[in-house]
Design a protein around this motif. Sequence first.
Motif, PDB file in Angstrom:
ATOM      1  N   MET A 224      15.889 103.409  85.976  1.00 43.62           N
ATOM      2  CA  MET A 224      14.954 102.999  87.014  1.00 43.62           C
ATOM      3  C   MET A 224      14.594 104.208  87.869  1.00 43.62           C
ATOM      4  SD  MET A 224      14.521  99.880  86.275  1.00 43.62           S
ATOM      5  CE  MET A 224      13.513  99.412  87.683  1.00 43.62           C
ATOM      6  N   ALA A 225      13.280 104.373  88.148  1.00 48.97           N
ATOM      7  CA  ALA A 225      12.813 105.498  88.961  1.00 48.97           C
ATOM      8  C   ALA A 225      12.034 105.010  90.171  1.00 48.97           C
ATOM      9  CB  ALA A 225      11.949 106.432  88.116  1.00 48.97           C
ATOM     10  N   GLY A 226      12.137 103.750  90.515  1.00 44.74           N
ATOM     11  CA  GLY A 226      11.413 103.212  91.665  1.00 44.74           C
ATOM     12  C   GLY A 226      10.338 102.235  91.224  1.00 44.74           C
ATOM     13  N   ILE A 227       9.683 101.616  92.207  1.00 45.97           N
ATOM     14  CA  ILE A 227       8.641 100.629  91.926  1.00 45.97           C
ATOM     15  C   ILE A 227       7.329 101.336  91.649  1.00 45.97           C
ATOM     16  CG2 ILE A 227       7.372  98.678  92.867  1.00 45.97           C
ATOM     17  CD1 ILE A 227       9.756  98.067  94.591  1.00 45.97           C
ATOM     18  N   GLY A 228       6.603 100.874  90.638  1.00 41.42           N
ATOM     19  CA  GLY A 228       5.322 101.478  90.286  1.00 41.42           C
ATOM     20  C   GLY A 228       4.292 101.315  91.395  1.00 41.42           C
ATOM     21  N   GLU A 229       3.297 102.190  91.376  1.00 40.92           N
ATOM     22  CA  GLU A 229       2.296 102.204  92.440  1.00 40.92           C
ATOM     23  C   GLU A 229       1.497 100.907  92.502  1.00 40.92           C
ATOM     24  OE1 GLU A 229      -0.153 105.594  92.211  1.00 40.92           O
ATOM     25  OE2 GLU A 229       1.488 107.042  92.356  1.00 40.92           O
ATOM     26  N   LEU A 230       1.052 100.418  91.335  1.00 39.81           N
ATOM     27  CA  LEU A 230       0.256  99.181  91.339  1.00 39.81           C
ATOM     28  C   LEU A 230       1.096  97.995  91.805  1.00 39.81           C
ATOM     29  CD1 LEU A 230      -1.969  99.352  88.130  1.00 39.81           C
ATOM     30  CD2 LEU A 230      -2.695  99.485  90.522  1.00 39.81           C
ATOM     31  N   TYR A 231       2.336  97.952  91.344  1.00 39.49           N
ATOM     32  CA  TYR A 231       3.203  96.851  91.759  1.00 39.49           C
ATOM     33  C   TYR A 231       3.465  96.918  93.261  1.00 39.49           C
ATOM     34  CZ  TYR A 231       7.097  93.575  91.817  1.00 39.49           C
ATOM     35  OH  TYR A 231       7.903  92.513  92.090  1.00 39.49           O
ATOM     36  N   GLN A 232       3.599  98.145  93.751  1.00 38.12           N
ATOM     37  CA  GLN A 232       3.807  98.346  95.181  1.00 38.12           C
ATOM     38  C   GLN A 232       2.589  97.849  95.961  1.00 38.12           C
ATOM     39  OE1 GLN A 232       4.783 102.425  95.955  1.00 38.12           O
ATOM     40  NE2 GLN A 232       6.322 101.893  97.469  1.00 38.12           N
ATOM     41  N   LYS A 233       1.421  98.155  95.458  1.00 39.72           N
ATOM     42  CA  LYS A 233       0.189  97.716  96.104  1.00 39.72           C
ATOM     43  C   LYS A 233       0.063  96.194  96.063  1.00 39.72           C
ATOM     44  CE  LYS A 233      -4.802  98.548  96.131  1.00 39.72           C
ATOM     45  NZ  LYS A 233      -5.934  99.227  95.462  1.00 39.72           N
ATOM     46  N   PHE A 234       0.466  95.602  94.926  1.00 39.49           N
ATOM     47  CA  PHE A 234       0.425  94.148  94.787  1.00 39.49           C
ATOM     48  C   PHE A 234       1.304  93.477  95.845  1.00 39.49           C
ATOM     49  CE2 PHE A 234       2.740  90.457  93.051  1.00 39.49           C
ATOM     50  CZ  PHE A 234       1.681  89.565  92.933  1.00 39.49           C
ATOM     51  N   GLU A 235       2.527  93.984  96.020  1.00 38.29           N
ATOM     52  CA  GLU A 235       3.435  93.412  97.008  1.00 38.29           C
ATOM     53  C   GLU A 235       2.878  93.563  98.420  1.00 38.29           C
ATOM     54  OE1 GLU A 235       6.117  91.601  96.703  1.00 38.29           O
ATOM     55  OE2 GLU A 235       5.998  91.619  94.520  1.00 38.29           O
ATOM     56  N   GLN A 236       2.205  94.685  98.662  1.00 43.27           N
ATOM     57  CA  GLN A 236       1.618  94.917  99.981  1.00 43.27           C
ATOM     58  C   GLN A 236       0.496  93.924 100.261  1.00 43.27           C
ATOM     59  OE1 GLN A 236       0.240  98.928 100.544  1.00 43.27           O
ATOM     60  NE2 GLN A 236      -0.736  98.479 102.513  1.00 43.27           N
ATOM     61  N   LEU A 237      -0.386  93.734  99.264  1.00 44.59           N
ATOM     62  CA  LEU A 237      -1.488  92.774  99.414  1.00 44.59           C
ATOM     63  C   LEU A 237      -0.954  91.353  99.580  1.00 44.59           C
ATOM     64  CD1 LEU A 237      -3.992  94.096  96.719  1.00 44.59           C
ATOM     65  CD2 LEU A 237      -4.340  94.094  99.197  1.00 44.59           C
ATOM     66  N   LYS A 238       0.061  91.027  98.815  1.00 47.11           N
ATOM     67  CA  LYS A 238       0.650  89.688  98.887  1.00 47.11           C
ATOM     68  C   LYS A 238       1.177  89.415 100.291  1.00 47.11           C
ATOM     69  CE  LYS A 238       4.381  86.976  96.789  1.00 47.11           C
ATOM     70  NZ  LYS A 238       5.498  87.010  95.818  1.00 47.11           N
ATOM     71  N   ALA A 239       1.866  90.403 100.865  1.00 42.80           N
ATOM     72  CA  ALA A 239       2.403  90.234 102.216  1.00 42.80           C
ATOM     73  C   ALA A 239       1.274  90.097 103.241  1.00 42.80           C
ATOM     74  CB  ALA A 239       3.296  91.425 102.561  1.00 42.80           C
ATOM     75  N   GLU A 240       0.188  90.890 103.081  1.00 40.73           N
ATOM     76  CA  GLU A 240      -0.935  90.843 104.020  1.00 40.73           C
ATOM     77  C   GLU A 240      -1.622  89.476 103.981  1.00 40.73           C
ATOM     78  OE1 GLU A 240      -3.541  94.028 103.105  1.00 40.73           O
ATOM     79  OE2 GLU A 240      -2.154  95.604 103.751  1.00 40.73           O
ATOM     80  N   PHE A 241      -1.894  88.974 102.777  1.00 39.17           N
ATOM     81  CA  PHE A 241      -2.595  87.692 102.649  1.00 39.17           C
ATOM     82  C   PHE A 241      -1.723  86.530 103.120  1.00 39.17           C
ATOM     83  CE2 PHE A 241      -5.137  89.782  99.075  1.00 39.17           C
ATOM     84  CZ  PHE A 241      -6.177  90.101  99.939  1.00 39.17           C
ATOM     85  N   LYS A 242      -0.434  86.632 102.891  1.00 37.78           N
ATOM     86  CA  LYS A 242       0.474  85.594 103.373  1.00 37.78           C
ATOM     87  C   LYS A 242       0.476  85.570 104.895  1.00 37.78           C
ATOM     88  CE  LYS A 242       5.184  83.865 102.953  1.00 37.78           C
ATOM     89  NZ  LYS A 242       6.537  84.090 102.367  1.00 37.78           N
ATOM     90  N   GLU A 243       0.484  86.742 105.508  1.00 34.33           N
ATOM     91  CA  GLU A 243       0.448  86.849 106.960  1.00 34.33           C
ATOM     92  C   GLU A 243      -0.836  86.258 107.520  1.00 34.33           C
ATOM     93  OE1 GLU A 243       1.786  87.747 110.759  1.00 34.33           O
ATOM     94  OE2 GLU A 243       2.877  87.857 108.860  1.00 34.33           O
ATOM     95  N   MET A 244      -1.928  86.359 106.774  1.00 42.17           N
ATOM     96  CA  MET A 244      -3.215  85.810 107.199  1.00 42.17           C
ATOM     97  C   MET A 244      -3.274  84.289 107.054  1.00 42.17           C
ATOM     98  SD  MET A 244      -5.536  88.771 105.374  1.00 42.17           S
ATOM     99  CE  MET A 244      -7.084  87.912 105.574  1.00 42.17           C
ATOM    100  N   GLY A 245      -2.265  83.705 106.408  1.00 42.02           N
ATOM    101  CA  GLY A 245      -2.213  82.253 106.246  1.00 42.02           C
ATOM    102  C   GLY A 245      -2.933  81.732 105.019  1.00 42.02           C
ATOM    103  N   MET A 246      -3.363  82.625 104.143  1.00 42.86           N
ATOM    104  CA  MET A 246      -4.144  82.194 102.981  1.00 42.86           C
ATOM    105  C   MET A 246      -3.304  81.500 101.919  1.00 42.86           C
ATOM    106  SD  MET A 246      -6.739  85.449 102.662  1.00 42.86           S
ATOM    107  CE  MET A 246      -7.747  84.704 101.392  1.00 42.86           C
ATOM    108  N   PHE A 247      -1.980  81.586 102.028  1.00 40.19           N
ATOM    109  CA  PHE A 247      -1.114  80.907 101.063  1.00 40.19           C
ATOM    110  C   PHE A 247      -0.583  79.584 101.618  1.00 40.19           C
ATOM    111  CE2 PHE A 247       0.415  85.354  99.481  1.00 40.19           C
ATOM    112  CZ  PHE A 247      -0.862  85.608  99.016  1.00 40.19           C
ATOM    113  N   ASP A 248      -0.940  79.248 102.849  1.00 45.79           N
ATOM    114  CA  ASP A 248      -0.366  78.094 103.532  1.00 45.79           C
ATOM    115  C   ASP A 248      -0.670  76.794 102.782  1.00 45.79           C
ATOM    116  OD1 ASP A 248       0.250  76.005 105.449  1.00 45.79           O
ATOM    117  OD2 ASP A 248       0.383  77.617 106.919  1.00 45.79           O
ATOM    118  N   GLU A 249       0.371  75.971 102.587  1.00 41.82           N
ATOM    119  CA  GLU A 249       0.224  74.707 101.848  1.00 41.82           C
ATOM    120  C   GLU A 249      -0.727  73.739 102.543  1.00 41.82           C
ATOM    121  OE1 GLU A 249       1.381  73.657  98.947  1.00 41.82           O
ATOM    122  OE2 GLU A 249       2.276  75.615  98.525  1.00 41.82           O
TER     123      GLU A 249
END
Length: 399
Positions: free
Chosen positions: A103-128
């Motif tokens: 293992m050499a760390g998390i890939g750049e695209l995966y890192q970006k995906f996690e960042q976007l996921k956290a941002e959209f969740k914070e915006m409430g777009m995943f809210d049930e």
Amino acid sequence: MSKDILSVTEVNNYISGMFETDFMLKNIRIQGEISNITYHTSGHIYFSLKDEKAVIAGVMFKGNRAKGLTKPVKTGDSVIVTGRIGVYSQQGKYQIYASSFEMAGIGELYQKFEQLKAEFKEMGMFDESYKRPIPVYSTKIGVVTARTGAAIHDIITTALRRNPHIQIILYPSLVQGEGAAESIAKGIETLDGMDLDVIIVGRGGGSIEDLWAFNEEEVARAIFACDTPVISAVGHEVDFTIADFVADARAATPTAAAELAVFEYDGFLEYVNYLSERLEASINHQIENNYNKVELLKNKLGALSPTNVLTQYEMRLADLSKRLDDAVNAHIIRARHSLENYANKLDGLSPAKRLAGGYSYVVNEGGANITKASQLNVDDDIRVYLSEGVVDAKVTEIN
């Protein structure tokens, strides 16, 4: 074949030999991001290793997994692969034959995906609370995906198998590469204005790069703003995108999305027939109950009619009159028997009857009945009543 003309096999074998004799390629370590990894049922692992500008295919054979794979790797992982570069002669392509992963760390695209996921969740777009239920009996379905490919084929095949009367409207869009996010968002907006029951947005599986359009904010906002319920069907069961989290429902595959969106027509008919039979039985039961109630009310109404009431009173009066007559007659008979008894007793006690039987009746001069000799004195005057006649006498002797 001429000496200066080689077959494809000969060329591939020659190149393979060159790779085999190159010392550097015999034991090489390459760092990159894992993509398109597949754990095959044979035990082999197939993958791609990439950086920002290039990609190389790779395989780890089953025999190396025990020592070379200490921790499972997945798409998006940044790894260092140790192995050798060789040629797969049958296809004429070179690849790395991996002996180990680090293992050499998390890939750049995966890192970006996690960042976007956290941002959209914070915006409430995943809210049930914003998610709408998928209609049970949809008849018009929109699909945003590529015009050709396995995704639309699987959706159409599955949908028509479940319900041959379903209406499917396809918005052909780009699903990867430049302009794909804009095309997908436009498709969602277009179908949302067509009064559909549900919209399926998706494509077949692929690498994180292939699926990246479904992680873009433009697509996420189009899904979030859509008034029509949206099912996200991007990739395969292990693939997740931002679209999956924003959509009203997520299906593991396009086939699963069609099964979720389309009701089974034959099963629906069976259910309708079942409800029809229950409804008919219920109606017949209600009719029978109401008929019995009407008959009961008719009987009650007949019993309460003036004629019937008068008849009942007449019958009761006649019965009362008969009972009264019977009581009076019984009383008369009992009185007669009692009178006869008293008459017989009185007759038995009658002085005349006793005198007729040889008895006499003696009274003193005052008229008092004499029953004992001690009641008289010598020279008292007495009167003796006989069965025939009366005798006046004087007492001369008392014994």
